[in-house]
Design a protein around this motif. Structure first.
Motif, PDB file in Angstrom:
ATOM      1  N   LYS A 268       4.193   3.236   9.235  1.00 30.84           N
ATOM      2  CA  LYS A 268       3.353   4.211   8.555  1.00 30.84           C
ATOM      3  C   LYS A 268       1.918   3.709   8.453  1.00 30.84           C
ATOM      4  N   TYR A 269       0.986   4.666   8.422  1.00 31.38           N
ATOM      5  CA  TYR A 269      -0.428   4.328   8.184  1.00 31.38           C
ATOM      6  C   TYR A 269      -0.658   4.450   6.684  1.00 31.38           C
ATOM      7  N   HIS A 270      -1.214   3.388   6.078  1.00 32.58           N
ATOM      8  CA  HIS A 270      -1.325   3.300   4.626  1.00 32.58           C
ATOM      9  C   HIS A 270      -2.741   3.582   4.163  1.00 32.58           C
TER      10      HIS A 270
ATOM     11  N   PHE B 100       0.852  -1.187   0.000  1.00 26.70           N
ATOM     12  CA  PHE B 100       0.000   0.000   0.000  1.00 26.70           C
ATOM     13  C   PHE B 100       0.887   1.236   0.000  1.00 26.70           C
ATOM     14  N   VAL B 101       0.293   2.336  -0.446  1.00 28.46           N
ATOM     15  CA  VAL B 101       1.007   3.615  -0.394  1.00 28.46           C
ATOM     16  C   VAL B 101       0.721   4.280   0.951  1.00 28.46           C
ATOM     17  N   PRO B 102       1.757   4.737   1.655  1.00 22.66           N
ATOM     18  CA  PRO B 102       1.513   5.445   2.926  1.00 22.66           C
ATOM     19  C   PRO B 102       0.845   6.793   2.668  1.00 22.66           C
TER      20      PRO B 102
ATOM     21  N   PHE C 174      -3.528  -0.348  -4.095  1.00 22.45           N
ATOM     22  CA  PHE C 174      -2.629  -1.337  -3.503  1.00 22.45           C
ATOM     23  C   PHE C 174      -2.413  -2.486  -4.484  1.00 22.45           C
TER      24      PHE C 174
ATOM     25  N   SER D  84      -5.840   3.029   1.395  1.00 25.23           N
ATOM     26  CA  SER D  84      -6.317   1.853   0.652  1.00 25.23           C
ATOM     27  C   SER D  84      -6.827   2.213  -0.734  1.00 25.23           C
TER      28      SER D  84
ATOM     29  N   GLN E 166      -9.244   0.467   4.937  1.00 18.06           N
ATOM     30  CA  GLN E 166      -7.836   0.750   5.248  1.00 18.06           C
ATOM     31  C   GLN E 166      -7.514   0.562   6.729  1.00 18.06           C
TER      32      GLN E 166
ATOM     33  N   SER F 114       5.441  -0.905   1.921  1.00 18.41           N
ATOM     34  CA  SER F 114       5.151   0.502   1.626  1.00 18.41           C
ATOM     35  C   SER F 114       5.590   0.835   0.212  1.00 18.41           C
TER      36      SER F 114
ATOM     37  N   ASN G 275      -4.298  -1.981   8.174  1.00 18.45           N
ATOM     38  CA  ASN G 275      -3.366  -1.288   9.072  1.00 18.45           C
ATOM     39  C   ASN G 275      -3.418  -1.863  10.480  1.00 18.45           C
TER      40      ASN G 275
END
Length: 1594
Positions: free
Chosen positions: A1448-1450, A1419-1421, A1455, A1452, A1490, A1504, A1494
């Motif tokens: 990090k919190y990603h 996933f992208v942060p 992904f 949604s 998301q 990440s 996480n």
């Protein structure tokens, strides 16, 4: 304007109109003057409020064509009983078919009701009407049609235009003209194998005939009537087994309109504007001509007023609009106004007037709650009502676990959770209950006794265990193991090995660690194995037994060898006998407790040495090596002293009814045969020990078992331990029941006297009355003449001119000598195809004996006559009746009666046996208190001990309690015996039901209302609904209660379970239940109206509404017609009405699959479902969660199989339950024949040599990408649309996305085009079909062809066991993350999720090729470069900061998933498990899609992804935009900017993409418009449609 309100207010006070619907008994003239006054006074408001009432309407159609109500009625009859079905069919066959087909629909309906009324009671007719309105049996008719089409009825040249087709010996014939010629040519030694199903309709009396004949025809047509009469002649001649399958040759174009579901219009949050600004074309004019919903408005029933005063229709419309607008203000409310809304709603309901009006107010308040809420705040709550509600809530919470937020429906004390109970399941339960209720009432049972009897469970229940190769009901019956046939290997109480163990039963009460086996010197746990000594499974079982013995497990173990009992077979001829002799030799060589163990050790050495080569030679050779001095003949020959115990063993096996080996009994109770292998055996044994320990613990605690009792004797004295086991008796699923509720007092002689023609008189009687006449006519045989209560009535049905029939009756007669609680009647059912040479026939002798001799004399006489030797000599003439010498037997009188015997009694017996019991002529059947046991198999015996078991079982399960309840209800013992028999029959016909609960509310005066039964003189249902009037449950339950009261004779009490205080609006949706109680017809033409639909009128126009369907769990529905965005309905933007049409796309087949050896689900195993001609139409993957899988189907016969490829190469199906596989078929078949859930259970096992191979092997050596999934493509897509990785020159990129609503679908099209514009790689899009609009589905093939991509629509139904979301957005989030492992076929190795509102600016192949470094997904942060948004970054503080621990919190929104890794580590199952726990809390998982990954970051690792793969203006600064590869139009919590505005502002190319797509679609529309429309296409079958649409995968 004020004057109008004053008038209305005055009317409220006088109770003439408001608070109840209009009292039409008051003169119409008064109303006309009154209405005219209102309209004169209200002229101004009429002009000001002449806005149009905009309607939202929808309906749901099935995928298949209309099915005739006559055929559905016949299937309703078949659910009553086969006899009822054929009685109805016979009545219909006597109609004038030509006249019938010339009638209109309403007249046809009247005919079928008239015919049904001769068979059903008035109460059952109401249920029939409801069933027809719900179209309950339409799927079954369609199933038979699909079976017919699969058989080839649609393409065989000789029958294409044939309306009645006969299938005989594999040959299809049109009509019956050539039938006799075909039958004459049949070679009975080489007949065609025909697939016959349990749901097929066999004509009674022909089942024993070898030749099967299937008639495909439509009941009620001339062709059916002519074929039916001809085939009946063949049945009566004993030539064929007649099977009828309803078949409609030309079903037409009209689809079946469905009901029994709910429609919700939920008020959508407008925090972010998400509406499309594209102009929508208006609906066709004919669709706009819709009526409004029929609920009253503020007490006025306007539909009735319009009929009464048609000249005032415009003014009525204006007046209604004024009432709605003046009382339904949708302005926002303050928190303090929300607090008491539930209580105020309850007060509004209770103040509505009479009970009917209160129920109507209950429905209106719940279903239109949002627009009524503000008006409710002005209602003052009665303190008495409030106090009573709180008292009742405390009681319900503490006694029934029903909280203030909960709802419950009780029908005769049975609890139904309406969140999970659909209308079809409810109707099934109500039908069974109605049958029992009516039957008991007909028998004159008092109301008090009736409720007690209904709580008894005498019917078929769910099977809980394997039993003798079949199933065993609860309770689990066992066999007495105090038998000398058992060879015990140890004795816990006596053997020295266990001497140090404590010996008191009280040791069981000492605390111990959970799961620990208790070592106590008592034989608490006794295991007996029944084994074939030469079977390979025996060696494995003995290894497990040895392990238990070596570890001193607290198990007493023994075994019984299953070998031939014939003493002529010696150990030199049979390997099994040889092992018995060798074992006995070793045992006799030793003394004391070790003797049997020495023999057991010898057997283990034998098995270890010889393996599976167990022959007489190998066994004797092994023995010779051990005991060289012994003579083989002395040990194994004819006169061996060691050949002992075989007869005892055989008797034990026969007592147990064991037909296969191995078998295991724990304390006498048979264990499931499927568990007697490998690790599973050890596991099941430990589970049984723990379970039995708990039972014995309770007995010790209560003082039922002390040290004074012998434990084994105590265990064997349990009520579930029987003298023998017989599956036919003990398995309650193995028997049907005849209708014993008849109350006719007629006898055979009275019928003959009144009618003359007894056969005609019997044909005119109802089925229940035929049973009553038989009971009245029977002269029962019993031990004594004295009148006594005999709770068990036996009717033995057989042909007594056959030796088999006489043997059965002889055993029954002998048993009457053993028990005075039994009475016996011999029922004659002769085989018409055979004849007897005896004169007089023995059947006549039997009949005269039982009808004329005193009971003891008749018993003694029949014992002599039925003796096989004496009977054969009677037949041959060697013996005569006058040679029988008995006290009280007058030979001359007997012979005189024999000569004058009338054939009427045989007519009665034949009518009962064929019509009521439905058994073939010449077969043997026992009917015990109405329960049909049989027909017995040709080689099946039913001996005296079986009758003893039958009596004990019947007494324990039913008759003891029935006798106690009804003992005061009959005047004499004979009448009481008949009453017990009849009550037993009624109760046994009722399936086992839920536990019944009696509600003892703390008050009913101020917080409940009750609708009394419509017919107080008839038996009534007791319906109690507990519900908060301001809840979703109330929205659903109200209309159901209304229909139940209308259809059933029911007392309905509604308990208002209102919540005391709210902090938010309790209901944010409008709701309608689509439910009719009867079919409707056009009053002018008599044509059947299409059926029910949902209509919402006078809705507020400013809120945005989202439409949702609430359908049964196993329905897959989709919208197929709607111009408007059903996700964003805003009526102020709509010119007229919002009309939509849904279709029942599929009915699910659900299942659970487990491995045979381990009991674990085989993750990744794939199943296919198809037809006989197309075996692979859909497929699915098994989850690890509960081994769950689901497959899309429609009514028809389906073949379930493992998918070709790795699944089939590694596994084989070993057993299955819930299927409909015909006898002799190797394929696993499933019939979909109803709207109800169909759940199958499948066990699989690894194939030999494949034990160590992994189904989800990463190497994929066998090319799982081949087969089905390589051939399934979108019909309209272009390019490489296989989606397969294997063998492609350029790897296909698979992209997954979801969208709902026109705006997001507009974004989705742009996202697809942006992806395609920036990559040269093949791209395949996967879309979740569940939420797509018809317009998007129509546009996909056009865009695919224009832009060069392929696509596939995937679909999955949220499993019923997984906690459900109620908001549509959260449901979509769930689909996005929870089912990744089962949505896509196994060959798809990587999937990229891209949100619909994104534009891609780079080659997506870069992301596809990115190394995830062993993580299952990436996933992208979230960006953190836009500093002004810092206050909104919730993950930087509180729970998330602690939980993430620096990670990090990603987000949604985008992904990548490595599906191979994802499945291999069971990531999907872990996510679902965590979701199941967290989702119970409504405050958790606020952003489900998301928050969940996480939250699981420590269990399922996240890679990440580089930040440039997701740029969002809300979180990322402007400087980073130039590096963005994907731009997301995400919501901004600070500005709340509309998404459409933001997209045009942020993304330069967005408008260009949008305009280009519009041009492509406009060009296509112009092309389609210019093409002529072909209206001649026939209606496609659902199976054919499913075949064409099979790119829509699971």
């Amino acid at each position: 304007m004020k004057s109008v309100v004053d008038v209305v207010t005055q009317l409220k006070r006088t109770k003439l109109l408001l608070g109840s619907t209009i009292d039409l008994s008051i003169s119409a003239m008064f109303y006309k003057h009154f209405l005219q006054i209102i309209f004169l006074l209200g002229g101004t408001f009429a002009l000001e409020n002449a806005e149009q009432n905009k309607i939202v309407a929808t309906h749901l159609n099935a995928k298949w064509a209309h099915t005739p109500l006559l055929l559905e009625t016949a299937e309703y009859m078949s659910e009553e009983s086969p006899a009822t079905f054929w009685t109805f069919v016979e009545n219909v066959a006597r109609w004038d078919a030509q006249e019938y087909i010339s009638k209109n629909d309403e007249e046809k309906f009247a005919d079928l009701l008239s015919t049904s009324s001769k068979i059903l009671s008035s109460s059952q007719l109401e249920l029939l009407r409801l069933s027809l309105a719900l179209r309950v049996h339409s799927p079954k008719i369609e199933m038979f049609r699909q079976i017919a089409l699969d058989r080839g009825l649609h393409n065989a040249s000789n029958i294409k235009q044939c309306s009645a087709v006969v299938d005989v010996n594999g040959q299809l014939i049109c009509g019956v003209g050539e039938l006799q010629n075909v039958l004459d040519k049949v070679n009975y030694d080489d007949m065609h194998q025909m697939a016959i199903y349990d749901v097929d309709h066999h004509y009674p009396g022909g089942e024993s005939n070898k030749m099967k004949l299937v008639l495909y025809a439509e009941i009620g047509t001339p062709s059916f009537s002519s074929c039916h009469s001809k085939i009946l002649q063949l049945v009566n001649a004993g030539q064929v087994d007649y099977i009828l399958r309803p078949y409609v040759q030309d079903p037409g174009q009209e689809r079946v309109r469905l009901s029994g579901y709910g429609i919700e219009l939920a008020i959508k949050s407008t925090e972010y504007k998400a509406q499309d600004d594209t102009k929508v074309e208006e609906e066709d004019a004919d669709l706009q001509q819709l009526g409004e919903d029929e609920q009253h408005t503020e007490g006025f029933l306007f539909s009735t007023l319009r009929l009464r005063f048609p000249d005032l229709a415009p003014q009525l419309a204006d007046f209604k609009k004024h009432l709605v607008q003046s009382s339904h203000d949708m302005a926002p409310m303050k928190v303090w106004q929300l607090q008491h809304l539930s209580m105020q709603a309850a007060q509004r309901v209770l103040s509505a007037g009479g009970p009917q009006d209160q129920l109507t107010a209950f429905i209106n308040t719940a279903q239109d709650f949002p627009r009524l809420a503000r008006g409710l705040t002005r209602i003052k709550v009665d303190e008495k009502m409030k106090r009573e509600i709180i008292k009742n809530q405390n009681y319900l919470r503490s006694n029934h676990d029903i909280g203030p937020h909960d709802a419950a429906l009780f029908i005769n004390g049975m609890h139904f959770d309406m969140d999970y109970t659909d209308v079809f399941t409810l109707l099934d339960n109500v039908k069974n209950e109605q049958r029992a209720l009516e039957g008991l009432s007909n028998l004159g049972v008092s109301e008090t006794a009736l409720s007690q009897l209904l709580s008894l469970e005498g019917g078929a229940g769910e099977s809980t265990r394997g039993f003798m190769g079949g199933t065993q009901p609860s309770p689990e019956y066992g066999l007495d193991i105090r038998d000398t046939a058992i060879v015990w290997l140890n004795d816990i109480e006596k053997d020295s090995t266990y001497r140090r163990w404590p010996s008191s039963v009280n040791e069981l009460l000492r605390p111990s660690y959970p799961g620990m086996l208790r070592s106590i010197r008592k034989n608490f746990h006794n295991l007996v194995l029944v084994v074939d000594p030469v079977s390979p499974s025996t060696a494995d079982l003995f290894t497990e037994v040895s392990s238990f013995l070596n570890h001193n497990a607290p198990l007493r173990m023994g075994f019984v060898f299953s070998v031939p009992a014939d003493k002529r077979i010696t150990g030199l001829q049979d390997a099994g006998v040889a092992i018995v002799c060798a074992f006995n030799y070793v045992v006799q060589s030793f003394d004391g407790e070790e003797a049997n163990m020495k023999g057991f050790s010898f057997l283990q050495d034998l098995y270890a040495s010889l393996g599976q080569t167990l022959t007489v030679d190998s066994i004797t050779s092994f023995f010779k090596k051990r005991y060289k001095s012994e003579d083989m003949n002395d040990v194994f020959g004819d006169d061996s002293d060691f050949d002992v115990g075989r007869r005892l063993a055989r008797e034990f096996i026969e007592k147990g009814g064991f037909k296969t080996t191995p078998q295991a009994l724990m304390n006498g109770v048979p264990l499931p045969s499927k568990h007697l292998s490998g690790d599973e055996f050890e596991e099941i044994m430990l589970m049984e020990v723990m379970r039995n320990t708990q039972v014995i613990q309770r007995a010790v605690y209560r003082g039922d078992l002390t040290d004074r009792e012998d434990v084994t004797d105590w265990l064997m004295a349990a009520p579930n331990i029987m003298p023998r086991l017989n599956d036919r008796i003990l398995n309650s699923k193995s028997g049907r029941c005849v209708d014993t509720s008849g109350t006719s007092t007629a006898t055979l002689s009275s019928l003959a006297a009144a009618e003359g023609d007894v056969k005609a008189a019997l044909d005119d009687l109802s089925l229940r009355d035929v049973s009553a006449v038989l009971d009245n006519t029977c002269h029962y045989i019993s031990t004594k003449v004295d009148a006594a209560v005999r709770p068990l009535t036996l009717w033995v049905v057989a042909d007594y001119d056959t030796a088999e029939g006489r043997d059965l009756l002889l055993e029954a007669v002998k048993y009457t000598r053993e028990s005075d609680s039994v009475r016996l009647c011999a029922v004659h059912h002769r085989n018409t195809s055979t004849s007897t040479t005896a004169h007089p026939p023995l059947s006549h002798i039997v009949q005269v004996a039982q009808a004329t001799l005193p009971s003891p004399v008749a018993r003694q006489f029949l014992v002599k006559v039925l003796d096989p030797d004496f009977a054969s000599k009677l037949e041959s003439g060697e013996k005569k009746i006058n040679q029988i010498k008995l006290n009280g037997f007058d030979v001359e009188a007997f012979e005189s009666r024999l000569k004058s015997l009338s054939g009427d009694v045989f007519e009665l017996h034949a009518a009962f046996s064929s019509r009521v019991a439905g058994v073939p002529g010449g077969s043997r059947t026992i009917i015990a208190n109405g329960r049909v046991l049989g027909p017995l198999d040709p080689d099946e015996t039913f001996v005296l001990e079986d009758f003893a078991l039958l009596e004990k079982h019947t007494a324990i399960t039913l008759t003891d309690e029935i006798t106690e309840i009804v003992k005061e209800s009959a005047a004499d013992p004979l009448a009481l015996s008949s009453l017990i028999m009849k009550v037993s029959g009624v109760l046994q016909s009722k399936p086992q039901t839920k536990t019944r609960t009696s509600l003892q509310l703390r008050g009913t005066e101020h917080s409940t209302f009750t609708l009394q039964p419509r017919r107080p003189d008839l038996p009534s249902f007791d319906v109690v609904a507990v519900c908060d009037p301001a809840s979703l449950a109330a929205q659903k339950m109200g209309p159901v209660l209304q229909v139940l009261h209308r259809v059933l004779n029911a007392k309905v009490m509604v308990v208002l379970n209102a919540i005391e205080k709210h902090s938010e609006m309790p209901l944010k949706s409008f709701y309608r239940v689509v439910l009719d109680s009867s079919p409707h017809f056009d009053p002018k033409t008599g044509a059947r109206l299409p059926g029910a639909g949902a209509v919402f009128s006078w809705l507020p126009e400013s809120p945005i509404l989202t439409q949702n369907l609430h359908v049964p769990d196993n329905w897959l529905v989709e919208v197929v017609r709607s111009k408007y965005d059903l996700d964003n309905i805003k009526l102020e933007d709509v010119e007229t009405n919002v009309i939509s049409e849904y279709e029942l796309e599929n009915v699910l087949v659900e299942g659970h699959c487990f491995e045979q050896s381990t009991g674990n689900p085989p993750r990744g195993l794939q199943f296919t479902l198809g037809t006989q001609h197309d075996p692979i139409m859909v497929d699915t993957i098994v989850m690890a969660n509960l081994g769950y899988f689901q497959l899309k189907a429609n009514p028809g016969a389906w073949h379930l199989d493992l998918r070709e490829g790795r699944s089939k190469e590694l596994y084989g199906i070993t057993s299955h339950e819930g299927t409909d596989t015909p006898v002799g078929s190797s394929a696993v078949q499933v019939l979909v024949s109803s709207f109800r859930s169909h759940v199958v259970k499948v066990r699989v096992a690894k194939l030999p040599g494949k034990t160590d191979m992994d189904l989800l092997d990463e190497d994929d050596k066998d090319g799982e990408g081949g087969g089905l999934w390589n051939t399934i493509t979108s019909t309209f897509s272009t390019g490489d649309d296989s989606g397969s990785d294997a063998g492609d020159a350029v790897e296909t990129i698979n992209i997954f996305s979801v969208a709902s609503g026109h705006l997001y679908e507009r974004f989705l099209r742009i996202m697809m085009v942006s992806v395609r514009k920036h990559t040269n790689s093949p791209v395949k899009f996967w879309f979740l079909k569940n939420f797509l609009s018809p317009s998007l589905k129509d546009s996909l093939p056009v865009l695919a062809q224009e832009y060069g991509f392929s696509y596939e629509l995937v679909q999955y139904k949220w499993p019923r066991w997984l906690h459900r979301q109620t908001e549509k957005q959260r449901i979509i989030w769930g689909y996005k993350i929870l089912f990744l492992d089962v949505l896509f076929p196994l060959h798809v190795k990587k999937i990229i999720f891209v949100d619909a509102d994104q534009v891609v600016r780079a080659d997506i192949k870069e992301l596809h090729d990115l190394n995830l470094e062993g993580a299952p997904y990436g996933f992208v942060p979230f960006c953190d470069s836009r500093k002004e948004m810092e206050g909104f970054r919730f993950w930087k503080h509180g729970y998330w900061r602690n939980h993430l621990g620096g990670r990090k919190y990603h987000i949604s929104a985008l992904f990548v998933v490595d599906l191979r890794k994802f499945r291999r580590i069971a990531a999907g199952d872990r996510l679902r498990g965590q979701y199941q726990g967290l989702s119970q809390d409504p405050n958790s998982l606020s952003n489900l899609d998301q928050d969940l990954p996480n939250n699981m970051i420590h269990q399922v690792r996240i890679k990440s992804l580089p930040m440039e793969w997701l740029w969002c203006e809300t979180w990322c600064d402007d400087d980073s935009k130039k590096y963005a590869k994907v731009i997301d139009v995400c919501n901004n919590p600070q500005t709340k900017e509309a998404k459409l505005v933001a997209a045009e502002r942020i993304i330069d190319e967005w408008t260009e993409y949008d305009q280009d797509i519009k041009r492509v679609l406009a060009r296509h529309r112009d092309y389609v418009t210019s093409k002529p429309t072909d209206t001649s296409k026939p209606h496609p079958s659902p199976l054919r449609t499913l075949l064409e649409d099979r790119h829509f995968t699971n």
